[in-house]
Design a protein around this motif. Structure first.
Motif, PDB file in Angstrom:
ATOM      1  N   ASP A   6       0.816  -1.215   0.000  1.00 28.88           N
ATOM      2  CA  ASP A   6       0.000   0.000   0.000  1.00 28.88           C
ATOM      3  C   ASP A   6       0.851   1.267   0.000  1.00 28.88           C
ATOM      4  N   MET A   7       2.154   1.109  -0.254  1.00 28.22           N
ATOM      5  CA  MET A   7       3.027   2.275  -0.286  1.00 28.22           C
ATOM      6  C   MET A   7       2.682   3.147  -1.479  1.00 28.22           C
ATOM      7  N   SER A   8       2.370   4.404  -1.247  1.00 23.73           N
ATOM      8  CA  SER A   8       1.961   5.304  -2.319  1.00 23.73           C
ATOM      9  C   SER A   8       3.169   6.016  -2.905  1.00 23.73           C
ATOM     10  N   TYR A   9       3.333   5.846  -4.191  1.00 27.15           N
ATOM     11  CA  TYR A   9       4.391   6.554  -4.926  1.00 27.15           C
ATOM     12  C   TYR A   9       3.724   7.099  -6.176  1.00 27.15           C
ATOM     13  N   PRO A  10       3.107   8.284  -6.095  1.00 27.57           N
ATOM     14  CA  PRO A  10       2.301   8.812  -7.204  1.00 27.57           C
ATOM     15  C   PRO A  10       3.104   8.921  -8.494  1.00 27.57           C
ATOM     16  N   ALA A  11       2.418   8.696  -9.602  1.00 25.07           N
ATOM     17  CA  ALA A  11       3.065   8.753 -10.909  1.00 25.07           C
ATOM     18  C   ALA A  11       3.724  10.110 -11.174  1.00 25.07           C
ATOM     19  N   PRO A  12       3.077  11.242 -10.827  1.00 25.34           N
ATOM     20  CA  PRO A  12       3.753  12.533 -11.063  1.00 25.34           C
ATOM     21  C   PRO A  12       5.071  12.642 -10.302  1.00 25.34           C
ATOM     22  N   LEU A  13       5.100  12.100  -9.106  1.00 27.89           N
ATOM     23  CA  LEU A  13       6.329  12.136  -8.314  1.00 27.89           C
ATOM     24  C   LEU A  13       7.399  11.257  -8.957  1.00 27.89           C
ATOM     25  N   GLN A  14       6.994  10.107  -9.458  1.00 27.94           N
ATOM     26  CA  GLN A  14       7.952   9.236 -10.163  1.00 27.94           C
ATOM     27  C   GLN A  14       8.524   9.947 -11.390  1.00 27.94           C
ATOM     28  N   ARG A  15       7.673  10.633 -12.128  1.00 27.17           N
ATOM     29  CA  ARG A  15       8.154  11.349 -13.317  1.00 27.17           C
ATOM     30  C   ARG A  15       9.156  12.433 -12.930  1.00 27.17           C
ATOM     31  N   ASP A  16       8.849  13.145 -11.849  1.00 26.31           N
ATOM     32  CA  ASP A  16       9.772  14.192 -11.395  1.00 26.31           C
ATOM     33  C   ASP A  16      11.130  13.613 -11.008  1.00 26.31           C
ATOM     34  N   ASP A  17      11.113  12.495 -10.305  1.00 31.39           N
ATOM     35  CA  ASP A  17      12.369  11.894  -9.863  1.00 31.39           C
ATOM     36  C   ASP A  17      13.171  11.365 -11.048  1.00 31.39           C
ATOM     37  N   ARG A  18      12.476  10.753 -12.020  1.00 24.41           N
ATOM     38  CA  ARG A  18      13.180  10.274 -13.214  1.00 24.41           C
ATOM     39  C   ARG A  18      13.749  11.453 -14.018  1.00 24.41           C
ATOM     40  N   LEU A  19      12.944  12.526 -14.115  1.00 19.78           N
ATOM     41  CA  LEU A  19      13.409  13.702 -14.844  1.00 19.78           C
ATOM     42  C   LEU A  19      14.635  14.293 -14.180  1.00 19.78           C
ATOM     43  N   ARG A  20      14.606  14.401 -12.867  1.00 19.14           N
ATOM     44  CA  ARG A  20      15.762  14.962 -12.171  1.00 19.14           C
ATOM     45  C   ARG A  20      16.994  14.068 -12.377  1.00 19.14           C
ATOM     46  N   GLY A  21      16.789  12.758 -12.322  1.00 17.03           N
ATOM     47  CA  GLY A  21      17.903  11.853 -12.571  1.00 17.03           C
ATOM     48  C   GLY A  21      18.426  11.979 -13.987  1.00 17.03           C
ATOM     49  N   ARG A  22      17.523  12.110 -14.969  1.00 13.80           N
ATOM     50  CA  ARG A  22      17.956  12.256 -16.366  1.00 13.80           C
ATOM     51  C   ARG A  22      18.731  13.546 -16.561  1.00 13.80           C
ATOM     52  N   LEU A  23      18.221  14.654 -15.996  1.00 18.46           N
ATOM     53  CA  LEU A  23      18.897  15.929 -16.150  1.00 18.46           C
ATOM     54  C   LEU A  23      20.283  15.922 -15.494  1.00 18.46           C
ATOM     55  N   TYR A  53      20.763  14.920  -6.244  1.00 19.75           N
ATOM     56  CA  TYR A  53      19.409  15.066  -5.743  1.00 19.75           C
ATOM     57  C   TYR A  53      19.145  14.203  -4.509  1.00 19.75           C
ATOM     58  N   GLN A  54      20.005  13.203  -4.292  1.00 19.65           N
ATOM     59  CA  GLN A  54      19.876  12.396  -3.078  1.00 19.65           C
ATOM     60  C   GLN A  54      19.874  13.282  -1.838  1.00 19.65           C
ATOM     61  N   VAL A  55      20.748  14.271  -1.836  1.00 20.14           N
ATOM     62  CA  VAL A  55      20.876  15.151  -0.672  1.00 20.14           C
ATOM     63  C   VAL A  55      19.557  15.884  -0.411  1.00 20.14           C
ATOM     64  N   VAL A  56      18.928  16.348  -1.494  1.00 19.61           N
ATOM     65  CA  VAL A  56      17.640  17.050  -1.357  1.00 19.61           C
ATOM     66  C   VAL A  56      16.574  16.110  -0.807  1.00 19.61           C
ATOM     67  N   LEU A  57      16.507  14.903  -1.358  1.00 18.85           N
ATOM     68  CA  LEU A  57      15.497  13.946  -0.918  1.00 18.85           C
ATOM     69  C   LEU A  57      15.698  13.564   0.538  1.00 18.85           C
ATOM     70  N   LEU A  58      16.936  13.363   0.946  1.00 16.74           N
ATOM     71  CA  LEU A  58      17.208  12.986   2.335  1.00 16.74           C
ATOM     72  C   LEU A  58      16.870  14.135   3.282  1.00 16.74           C
ATOM     73  N   ALA A  59      17.085  15.370   2.840  1.00 22.40           N
ATOM     74  CA  ALA A  59      16.708  16.518   3.671  1.00 22.40           C
ATOM     75  C   ALA A  59      15.195  16.597   3.826  1.00 22.40           C
TER      76      ALA A  59
END
Length: 239
Positions: A6-23, A53-59
């Motif tokens: 039941d862990m929620s990982y919304p699709a828009p959030l996934q897209r943002d994370d993939r985009l940040r990783g790609r950039l 971006y890991q640093v941002v996510l961990l913060a």
């Protein structure tokens, strides 16, 4: 840590994370040289390698966990206040019970010679056996009333203790919320970091070499989740 179903990982959030990783990958962030240098530093000082971006996510995760901790502490404070009130009510009820028990002991004392003497001109005409019977009947009634008072007072004590136990149980149920949410939040951010790192390595010119180095950081649950428990606040009313 494996994410719960039941862990929620919304699709828009996934897209943002993939985009940040790609950039970041396309911009060579971080460079292989930087990662190698950080590895050497951490080998001497200890710690985990976190980049980009890991640093941002961990913060963000740290902030969310702090907010949940505050909510948990407030619940504990609310429980302490409620238990203090419950204890006051129990103490008053117990004091009433002690008074009622004293009243029963007083009422149960055998009749004294003074009590068996006539109290008016009418009683002077009564036979001694009749007077004693009348006095014993009155004494029995006093004992019965006193015993009923004791029973009622004991019931009040039990009700107050039950109220206290219910307050503890309700808090235990409510206090599990922040802990569960903390676990789910940690799981979510582990997934977010994993998605980010995968996208970064896929788009980085040196991604094949970087990916094994950019491991997921270990994110332990906060101590208040793993070590603290709502049961620790108070369990006297549950025994």
């Amino acid at each position: 840590m494996v994410a719960t179903p039941d862990m929620s990982y919304p699709a828009p959030l996934q897209r943002d994370d993939r985009l940040r990783g790609r950039l970041d990958g396309e911009q060579r962030i971080p460079s292989l040289a930087e990662v190698r240098r950080r590895e050497q530093e951490l080998a001497e000082t200890g710690g985990q390698l976190t980049v980009g971006y890991q640093v941002v996510l961990l913060a963000e995760l740290s902030q969310k966990l702090n907010e949940l901790h505050v909510a948990y502490l407030r619940m504990g404070q609310a429980l302490a206040l409620e238990l203090s009130r419950c204890d006051e009510r129990i103490e008053r009820a117990q004091e009433d019970l002690r008074r009622m028990q004293e009243g029963l002991r007083d009422a149960s004392v055998p009749l004294t010679p003074e009590e068996l003497r006539p109290r008016n001109s009418e009683e002077v005409l009564w036979a001694e056996e009749v007077l004693r019977h009348r006095r014993e009947v009155a004494r029995s009634r006093r004992v019965l009333r006193a015993r009923e008072n004791v029973d009622h007072a004991r019931d009040r004590v039990e009700r107050r203790q039950a109220e206290r136990a219910a307050a503890v149980r309700q808090h235990q149920e409510a206090a599990s919320g922040p802990g569960i949410q903390a676990q789910r939040t940690v799981e979510l951010y582990q997934r977010r970091i994993a998605v980010y790192l995968a996208a970064l390595a896929q788009n980085h010119p040196e991604g094949g070499t970087l990916y094994p180095l950019l491991t997921l950081p270990s994110i332990p649950l906060p101590g208040w989740v793993t070590e603290s428990s709502p049961h620790h606040h108070d369990t006297r009313s549950l025994t």
